[in-house]
Scaffold this active site. Structure first.
Site, PDB file in Angstrom:
ATOM      1  N   HIS A  98      42.697  32.319  51.623  1.00  0.00           N
ATOM      2  CA  HIS A  98      43.135  33.453  52.438  1.00  0.00           C
ATOM      3  C   HIS A  98      43.802  34.536  51.573  1.00  0.00           C
ATOM      4  O   HIS A  98      43.461  35.721  51.674  1.00  0.00           O
ATOM      5  CB  HIS A  98      44.118  32.954  53.511  1.00  0.00           C
ATOM      6  CG  HIS A  98      44.693  34.038  54.373  1.00  0.00           C
ATOM      7  ND1 HIS A  98      44.213  34.317  55.639  1.00  0.00           N
ATOM      8  CD2 HIS A  98      45.689  34.922  54.153  1.00  0.00           C
ATOM      9  CE1 HIS A  98      44.906  35.328  56.155  1.00  0.00           C
ATOM     10  NE2 HIS A  98      45.814  35.719  55.262  1.00  0.00           N
ATOM     11  N   GLU A  99      44.720  34.115  50.736  1.00  0.00           N
ATOM     12  CA  GLU A  99      45.461  35.120  49.946  1.00  0.00           C
ATOM     13  C   GLU A  99      44.551  35.818  48.940  1.00  0.00           C
ATOM     14  O   GLU A  99      44.737  36.997  48.632  1.00  0.00           O
ATOM     15  CB  GLU A  99      46.654  34.469  49.249  1.00  0.00           C
ATOM     16  CG  GLU A  99      47.705  33.868  50.205  1.00  0.00           C
ATOM     17  CD  GLU A  99      48.226  34.839  51.256  1.00  0.00           C
ATOM     18  OE1 GLU A  99      48.155  36.065  51.051  1.00  0.00           O
ATOM     19  OE2 GLU A  99      48.681  34.350  52.324  1.00  0.00           O
ATOM     20  N   HIS A 119      43.107  38.822  50.441  1.00  0.00           N
ATOM     21  CA  HIS A 119      43.966  40.016  50.343  1.00  0.00           C
ATOM     22  C   HIS A 119      43.885  40.630  48.951  1.00  0.00           C
ATOM     23  O   HIS A 119      43.815  41.850  48.807  1.00  0.00           O
ATOM     24  CB  HIS A 119      45.425  39.648  50.628  1.00  0.00           C
ATOM     25  CG  HIS A 119      45.710  39.346  52.069  1.00  0.00           C
ATOM     26  ND1 HIS A 119      45.269  40.133  53.108  1.00  0.00           N
ATOM     27  CD2 HIS A 119      46.418  38.337  52.649  1.00  0.00           C
ATOM     28  CE1 HIS A 119      45.686  39.622  54.265  1.00  0.00           C
ATOM     29  NE2 HIS A 119      46.384  38.518  54.013  1.00  0.00           N
ATOM     30  N   HIS A 131      43.903  41.448  57.662  1.00  0.00           N
ATOM     31  CA  HIS A 131      43.740  40.355  58.613  1.00  0.00           C
ATOM     32  C   HIS A 131      42.630  40.635  59.623  1.00  0.00           C
ATOM     33  O   HIS A 131      42.339  41.779  59.936  1.00  0.00           O
ATOM     34  CB  HIS A 131      45.067  40.084  59.328  1.00  0.00           C
ATOM     35  CG  HIS A 131      46.027  39.352  58.445  1.00  0.00           C
ATOM     36  ND1 HIS A 131      47.387  39.533  58.492  1.00  0.00           N
ATOM     37  CD2 HIS A 131      45.806  38.437  57.472  1.00  0.00           C
ATOM     38  CE1 HIS A 131      47.955  38.751  57.588  1.00  0.00           C
ATOM     39  NE2 HIS A 131      47.019  38.086  56.952  1.00  0.00           N
TER      40      HIS A 131
END
Ligand SMILES: *[C@@H]1O[C@H](CO)[C@@H](O)[C@H](O)[C@H]1NC(C)=O
Ligand SMILES: *[C@@H]1O[C@H](CO)[C@@H](O)[C@H](O)[C@H]1NC(C)=O
Ligand SMILES: *[C@@H]1O[C@H](CO)[C@@H](O)[C@H](O)[C@H]1NC(C)=O
Ligand SMILES: *[C@@H]1O[C@H](CO)[C@@H](O)[C@H](O)[C@H]1NC(C)=O
Ligand SMILES: *[C@@H]1O[C@H](CO)[C@@H](O)[C@H](O)[C@H]1NC(C)=O
Ligand SMILES: *[C@@H]1O[C@H](CO)[C@@H](O)[C@H](O)[C@H]1NC(C)=O
Ligand SMILES: CC(=O)N[C@H]1CO[C@H](CO)[C@@H](O)[C@@H]1O
Length: 381
Positions: free
Chosen positions: A286-287, A290, A296
């Site tokens: 997930h990170e 980014h 998101h």
């Protein structure tokens, strides 16, 4: 609340305490005496408190707000407003937030409900509170007023639209080889580093970018570090659960994980007896999204959905993630186009047949061990 270009100074104030976390010990070995074999000073660290007690997690207090609605005043609403401020749903107040359930709180709740596919009631119903308390990424859902989830989309009642979103200005990396390094002070094991190798590979499979580990943290494009509490970037971590990590948009390259989580490195996290066990690879994937420029998503299956329950593994890119990241970088010519090929079994997904729930040692589950530094080395990270 953006993590875009924060240059904030070292608010950790230069204090540096070292918290001992865990060294690839199976849970059965996590007694102070066993730990002491590896690290003689461990007896001074009250690690039992956060490891074995799931009741004191960051957002438990919100449980008490169930059923609360507009016009009421209730202890704890100010804290909930801080939460909504943290994730971009409320602007900071002129002074302190109050415990009043006012118009602005109701509107923040509605936007949140819209983004998380809940019924838009403006009330703190059980479903909404459940989601609010779920562990999540520390990055805001709404950055500089630019809403990244459902609420930022034009209403399109007759189509489904992609929900992936970018940071304002759509920052992206302009080179195709990115190096990454780990904060040396964390002293990660090879197993833990291998988790990141797998996490990066999930993204490089679909875009023409390559990730390469380097030892030089100051020269690396991407810098990965575990920190506890306030670590100097204005976005302090909050102990067990709550926020799990955060990452900055390109070209910052900073990826921070909460050193106070019970990170599972290998083994089946879903069978952990530890209520607060968090899967490291799931958060890493997930990170990294980014780091690559994705915000998101409101698609629950997407890696870029903001929350991740404890004891959950979620590492497969959904088509929403793939379409989003390919908008930024194009497709990897080697990519076959199938979005959900399960990766080959790795050490982290080995079968653990027949082991009873509750006996983590027999499940081969290992927790991350690292040294967490607070506040010192951070200015460059
Ligand atoms: C948010 O806005 C501030 C002030 O306009 C700006 O300095 C900052 O770079 C913006 N952040 C992002 C991620 O665009
Ligand atoms: C452990 O104790 C030694 C000697 O007192 C000290 O030098 C060292 O920094 C300590 N390590 C940690 C992790 O606190
Ligand atoms: C929640 O409410 C219960 C019962 O009223 C109270 O005992 C508890 O301290 C409250 N918890 C928090 C975190 O406010
Ligand atoms: C805001 O809250 C803090 C901590 O609760 C308190 O110390 C401070 O005096 C408050 N400030 C105002 C303006 O109410
Ligand atoms: C939304 O409302 C409907 C009808 O009242 C209800 O059946 C459903 O469970 C609600 N969904 C959520 C996520 O609260
Ligand atoms: C595609 O595969 C070839 C052969 O394995 C490899 O040399 C090349 O680096 C790959 N391209 C990308 C963008 O991953
Ligand atoms: C949920 C949980 O694990 N709670 C534990 C918190 O710590 C006390 C004291 O160690 C235990 O009795 C609880 O079971």
């Amino acid at each position: 609340m953006s993590r875009g270009n924060s240059n904030s100074s070292n608010s950790g104030g230069g204090s540096h305490c070292y918290h001992f976390v865990f060294l690839l010990l199976t849970v059965s070995l996590l007694s102070p005496s066993a730990s002491a074999r590896f690290f003689p000073n461990v007896t001074s660290i009250p690690h039992d408190d956060f490891l074995f007690n799931a009741t004191k997690t960051a957002w438990d207090a919100f449980r008490n707000l169930s059923g609360c609605h507009h016009g009421q005043t209730l202890d704890g609403l100010a804290k909930l407003k801080q939460y909504f401020n943290q994730f971009g749903y409320l602007p900071p107040p002129p002074a302190n937030f109050t415990d009043d359930f006012d118009d602005s709180l109701e509107s923040a709740i509605k936007t949140y409900q819209h983004n998380f596919n809940l019924n838009v009631t403006g009330q703190l119903d059980p479903h909404t509170l459940q989601l609010i308390q779920r562990p999540r990424c520390g990055n805001a859902d709404i950055v500089n007023g630019s809403t990244s989830m459902n609420s930022g989309k034009a209403p399109t009642p007759f189509h489904t639209v992609a929900h992936y979103e970018f940071f304002p200005g759509r920052p992206r990396w302009t080179k195709s080889l990115l190096t990454y390094a780990f904060l040396p002070e964390n002293q990660l094991t090879d197993d833990a580093k291998g988790v990141f190798t797998r996490a990066f590979a999930r993204w490089s499979e679909v875009i023409p970018l390559t990730f390469q580990q380097t030892e030089d943290i100051y020269a690396a494009d991407i810098r990965i570090a575990f920190f506890a509490g306030d670590h100097g970037d204005g976005e302090p971590f909050d102990g067990a659960l709550g926020t799990l990590g955060h990452a900055f948009s390109p070209p910052s390259g900073r990826l921070h994980l909460d050193g106070d989580e019970s990170w599972v490195v290998t083994g089946d996290v879903t069978r952990s007896s530890l209520e607060t066990a968090v899967d490291l690879e799931s958060v890493a994937v997930h990170e990294i999204g980014h780091l690559l420029g994705l915000g998101h998503s409101s698609v629950e299956e997407a890696i870029m959905f903001p929350t991740l329950s404890s004891r959950t593994k979620k590492v497969i890119l959904a088509s929403d993630d793939i379409e989003g990241v390919q908008q930024l970088y194009g497709s990897n010519p080697n990519y076959s186009g199938s979005s959900s090929t399960p990766s080959p079994p790795t050490a982290g997904q080995r079968e653990t047949s027949g082991a009873p729930l509750g006996g983590d040692s027999t499940l081969g589950l290992t927790l991350l061990s690292m040294f967490v530094t607070v506040g010192s080395v951070l200015i460059l990270l």
